[in-house]
Design a protein around this motif. Structure first.
Motif, PDB file in Angstrom:
ATOM      1  N   ASP A  69      11.181 -23.822  28.994  1.00 33.76           N
ATOM      2  CA  ASP A  69      10.657 -25.197  28.719  1.00 33.76           C
ATOM      3  C   ASP A  69      11.011 -25.758  27.311  1.00 33.76           C
ATOM      4  O   ASP A  69      10.851 -26.414  26.976  1.00 33.76           O
ATOM      5  N   HIS A  70      11.721 -24.504  26.514  1.00 32.76           N
ATOM      6  CA  HIS A  70      12.108 -24.749  25.198  1.00 32.76           C
ATOM      7  C   HIS A  70      10.932 -24.772  24.085  1.00 32.76           C
ATOM      8  O   HIS A  70      11.366 -25.278  22.979  1.00 32.76           O
ATOM      9  N   LEU A  71       9.833 -24.436  24.560  1.00 30.73           N
ATOM     10  CA  LEU A  71       8.504 -24.482  23.665  1.00 30.73           C
ATOM     11  C   LEU A  71       7.891 -22.983  23.779  1.00 30.73           C
ATOM     12  O   LEU A  71       7.617 -22.515  22.558  1.00 30.73           O
ATOM     13  N   HIS A  72       7.882 -22.460  24.855  1.00 30.81           N
ATOM     14  CA  HIS A  72       7.134 -21.186  24.914  1.00 30.81           C
ATOM     15  C   HIS A  72       8.068 -19.983  25.133  1.00 30.81           C
ATOM     16  O   HIS A  72       8.720 -20.037  26.071  1.00 30.81           O
ATOM     17  N   PRO A  73       7.889 -18.987  24.515  1.00 32.94           N
ATOM     18  CA  PRO A  73       8.768 -17.857  24.569  1.00 32.94           C
ATOM     19  C   PRO A  73       8.465 -17.126  25.838  1.00 32.94           C
ATOM     20  O   PRO A  73       7.335 -17.082  26.623  1.00 32.94           O
ATOM     21  N   ASN A  74       9.496 -16.310  26.366  1.00 30.57           N
ATOM     22  CA  ASN A  74       9.280 -15.500  27.458  1.00 30.57           C
ATOM     23  C   ASN A  74       8.821 -14.045  26.966  1.00 30.57           C
ATOM     24  O   ASN A  74       8.403 -14.105  25.663  1.00 30.57           O
ATOM     25  N   ASP A  75       8.770 -12.974  27.739  1.00 28.23           N
ATOM     26  CA  ASP A  75       8.350 -11.972  27.384  1.00 28.23           C
ATOM     27  C   ASP A  75       9.058 -11.092  26.065  1.00 28.23           C
ATOM     28  O   ASP A  75       8.536 -10.662  25.166  1.00 28.23           O
ATOM     29  N   LYS A  76      10.342 -11.253  26.314  1.00 23.36           N
ATOM     30  CA  LYS A  76      11.018 -10.814  25.212  1.00 23.36           C
ATOM     31  C   LYS A  76      10.828 -11.320  24.003  1.00 23.36           C
ATOM     32  O   LYS A  76      10.846 -10.797  22.842  1.00 23.36           O
ATOM     33  N   GLY A  77      10.700 -12.938  24.016  1.00 27.56           N
ATOM     34  CA  GLY A  77      10.525 -13.544  22.870  1.00 27.56           C
ATOM     35  C   GLY A  77       9.223 -13.282  22.293  1.00 27.56           C
ATOM     36  O   GLY A  77       8.860 -13.076  20.986  1.00 27.56           O
ATOM     37  N   MET A  78       8.091 -13.005  23.280  1.00 27.41           N
ATOM     38  CA  MET A  78       6.618 -12.441  22.833  1.00 27.41           C
ATOM     39  C   MET A  78       6.764 -11.279  21.811  1.00 27.41           C
ATOM     40  O   MET A  78       6.294 -10.959  20.820  1.00 27.41           O
ATOM     41  N   GLN A  79       7.649 -10.300  22.470  1.00 25.63           N
ATOM     42  CA  GLN A  79       7.782  -8.909  21.824  1.00 25.63           C
ATOM     43  C   GLN A  79       8.407  -9.152  20.462  1.00 25.63           C
ATOM     44  O   GLN A  79       8.161  -8.440  19.610  1.00 25.63           O
ATOM     45  N   ALA A  80       9.327 -10.022  20.461  1.00 23.93           N
ATOM     46  CA  ALA A  80       9.989 -10.216  19.208  1.00 23.93           C
ATOM     47  C   ALA A  80       9.157 -10.740  18.074  1.00 23.93           C
ATOM     48  O   ALA A  80       9.457 -10.228  16.789  1.00 23.93           O
ATOM     49  N   MET A  81       8.282 -11.693  18.525  1.00 22.79           N
ATOM     50  CA  MET A  81       7.303 -11.970  17.471  1.00 22.79           C
ATOM     51  C   MET A  81       6.579 -11.034  16.952  1.00 22.79           C
ATOM     52  O   MET A  81       6.038 -10.855  15.851  1.00 22.79           O
ATOM     53  N   ALA A  82       5.919 -10.334  17.881  1.00 24.51           N
ATOM     54  CA  ALA A  82       4.810  -9.168  17.525  1.00 24.51           C
ATOM     55  C   ALA A  82       5.578  -8.100  16.847  1.00 24.51           C
ATOM     56  O   ALA A  82       4.993  -7.546  15.580  1.00 24.51           O
ATOM     57  N   ASP A  83       6.809  -7.977  16.938  1.00 23.71           N
ATOM     58  CA  ASP A  83       7.756  -6.963  15.959  1.00 23.71           C
ATOM     59  C   ASP A  83       8.025  -7.392  14.544  1.00 23.71           C
ATOM     60  O   ASP A  83       8.251  -6.555  14.011  1.00 23.71           O
ATOM     61  N   SER A  84       7.864  -8.766  14.635  1.00 27.92           N
ATOM     62  CA  SER A  84       8.181  -9.399  13.350  1.00 27.92           C
ATOM     63  C   SER A  84       6.764  -9.263  12.352  1.00 27.92           C
ATOM     64  O   SER A  84       7.079  -9.474  11.000  1.00 27.92           O
ATOM     65  N   VAL A  85       5.861  -9.055  12.634  1.00 33.07           N
ATOM     66  CA  VAL A  85       4.691  -9.062  11.807  1.00 33.07           C
ATOM     67  C   VAL A  85       4.337  -7.734  11.126  1.00 33.07           C
ATOM     68  O   VAL A  85       4.713  -6.535  11.675  1.00 33.07           O
ATOM     69  N   ALA A  86       4.541  -7.788   9.743  1.00 35.54           N
ATOM     70  CA  ALA A  86       4.082  -6.868   8.905  1.00 35.54           C
ATOM     71  C   ALA A  86       2.944  -5.992   8.910  1.00 35.54           C
ATOM     72  O   ALA A  86       2.003  -6.912   8.719  1.00 35.54           O
ATOM     73  N   LEU A  87       2.809  -4.846   9.767  1.00 34.55           N
ATOM     74  CA  LEU A  87       1.383  -4.532  10.052  1.00 34.55           C
ATOM     75  C   LEU A  87       0.469  -4.192   8.675  1.00 34.55           C
ATOM     76  O   LEU A  87      -0.651  -4.535   8.769  1.00 34.55           O
ATOM     77  N   ASP A  88       1.126  -3.944   7.539  1.00 37.25           N
ATOM     78  CA  ASP A  88       0.392  -3.951   6.249  1.00 37.25           C
ATOM     79  C   ASP A  88      -0.233  -5.293   5.873  1.00 37.25           C
ATOM     80  O   ASP A  88      -1.213  -5.182   4.981  1.00 37.25           O
ATOM     81  N   SER A  89       0.373  -6.317   6.318  1.00 38.62           N
ATOM     82  CA  SER A  89      -0.371  -7.757   5.845  1.00 38.62           C
ATOM     83  C   SER A  89      -1.560  -7.890   6.584  1.00 38.62           C
ATOM     84  O   SER A  89      -2.160  -8.886   6.262  1.00 38.62           O
TER      85      SER A  89
END
Length: 397
Positions: free
Chosen positions: A369-389
């Motif tokens: 729908d061009h707004l909500h990421p799929n599973d792959k997009g969801m994982q990419a979002m989580a992978d981009s979070v700096a855990l130490d932050s």
């Protein structure tokens, strides 16, 4: 098959720990699961719910929080049990145990109030498929719960909470009723992050029943990392939610205390919200959004917690997108990236956007729908979070 059975035994181990063994005095409570409360339509008496949730932080002395936040009269829970899921509505045999509230099996929660259970003895492992079975013996008026769970739970007429088989639990539901948090006692260093957001955080377009919301992927990363004390994740997303205005749930500003700051052991609030404020031609300006963000930051800092800000993701192609909304998004993201108002920043815009059109989501991440990421997009979002932050610390005030 053998490994699956072993996993079930391990998951249920907390239920067989010796009762009466107290946790060390140095332990602290930390949230291991959470879901935002909202109004759920008319409450139904003489009804049981079997609610499936996934824990994040491990610990002892598990407690649940039941909410009647949106009720206009008391609701009585006749019995409440906690067990470990085997499959479907069936529980691991021997795992289902009664919860008490001030020593009583039954509890009445006043309109607008919440109640905490007594702690269960034993250890609750991380990533447990925990099942809370509750019987609503008396209720009326608006029910409280979480509408879009992205998880199949179960319901039945009458009290079947003590039952471990799937018999009588034939009705399926995609919502959680009355349950809004689970906490455990863990070492003092262990903390939690609360993700405050809208439908993207709530998990829309991720695969139901597979825990593929981006906070789920983040919880897996935190669990696997030896370098961070943050292990708890509470997902406080509501589909359609806004920062500034009530509508699909109370606004982020109005629910901040109940859904976020009230949880135990929270180190950091992860704020990823704003697209619903700007996409619907509401006239909300970047200055309006920035003022809302600053209020959330100030209140969170006053509570002694840190705030990570995430940029608003691209949504060109969604039916409410236009150039004016895109300009507000650009200005808001510039503030998030450069103002220094947040303790840290995660740039979801850069993670999800297409290299060929920065106003659109990358097609391979697009849920359709061009707004909500799929599973792959969801994982990419989580992978981009700096855990130490997520492990920063502040003092209240």
């Amino acid at each position: 098959m053998a490994s699956a059975l072993t996993a079930l035994v391990v998951a249920a181990a907390w239920l067989f720990s010796a009762p009466g063994v107290a946790a060390p005095a140095t332990m602290q409570e930390v949230v291991t699961w959470g879901a935002s409360a909202d109004r759920m339509g008319e409450a139904v008496p003489d009804r049981s719910y079997r609610l499936v949730v996934r824990t994040s932080a491990a610990g002892t002395g598990a407690r649940i929080r039941l909410s009647n936040a949106f009720g206009d009269r008391p609701v009585t829970f006749g019995r409440v049990f906690a067990g470990v899921r085997k499959e479907g509505a069936a529980l691991v045999p021997g795992s289902n145990r009664p919860l008490t509230f001030g020593g009583d099996r039954s509890v009445t929660v006043a309109a607008g109030d919440t109640v905490l259970s007594d702690p269960l003895p034993g250890r609750l492992p991380a990533a447990t498929a925990l099942v809370i079975s509750l019987y609503v013996s008396a209720a009326g008026g608006p029910a409280t719960g979480h509408g879009m769970a992205m998880q199949t739970s179960y319901a039945a007429t009458g009290d079947h909470t003590a039952q471990e088989s799937a018999d009588n639990w034939s009705e399926r539901t995609g919502s959680w009723y009355y349950l809004d948090a689970v906490s455990v006692r863990a070492a003092p260093a262990i903390g939690a992050v609360v993700t405050l957001g809208d439908s993207i955080t709530d998990g829309w377009q991720s695969t139901t029943d597979l825990d593929r919301r981006w906070p789920d992927y983040l919880a897996r990363r935190l669990r696997a990392s030896d370098g961070t004390p943050v292990k708890g994740v509470a997902n406080e997303g509501i589909s359609g939610n806004k920062v500034l205005a009530d509508g699909a749930g109370q606004s982020a500003l109005n629910r901040l205390q109940r859904d976020v700051l009230s949880h135990p052991g929270v180190r950091t609030v992860f704020l990823f919200e704003g697209v619903n404020d700007i996409k619907a031609h509401t006239g909300v300006t970047a200055q309006d959004m920035i003022a809302g963000y600053r209020e959330i930051i100030d209140r969170t800092h006053a509570a002694g917690k840190c705030v990570v800000g995430a940029t608003i993701a691209p949504f060109k192609g969604w039916y409410e997108w236009d150039a004016a909304a895109e300009e507000v998004r650009r200005q808001v993201n510039e503030f998030i990236r450069t103002s220094g108002a947040f303790d840290a920043v995660t740039d979801f815009d850069r993670v999800l956007r297409s290299p060929y059109d920065a106003e659109r989501m990358l097609p391979s991440f697009d849920g359709g729908d061009h707004l909500h990421p799929n599973d792959k997009g969801m994982q990419a979002m989580a992978d981009s979070v700096a855990l130490d932050s997520l492990a920063c610390s502040r003092r209240p005030g």
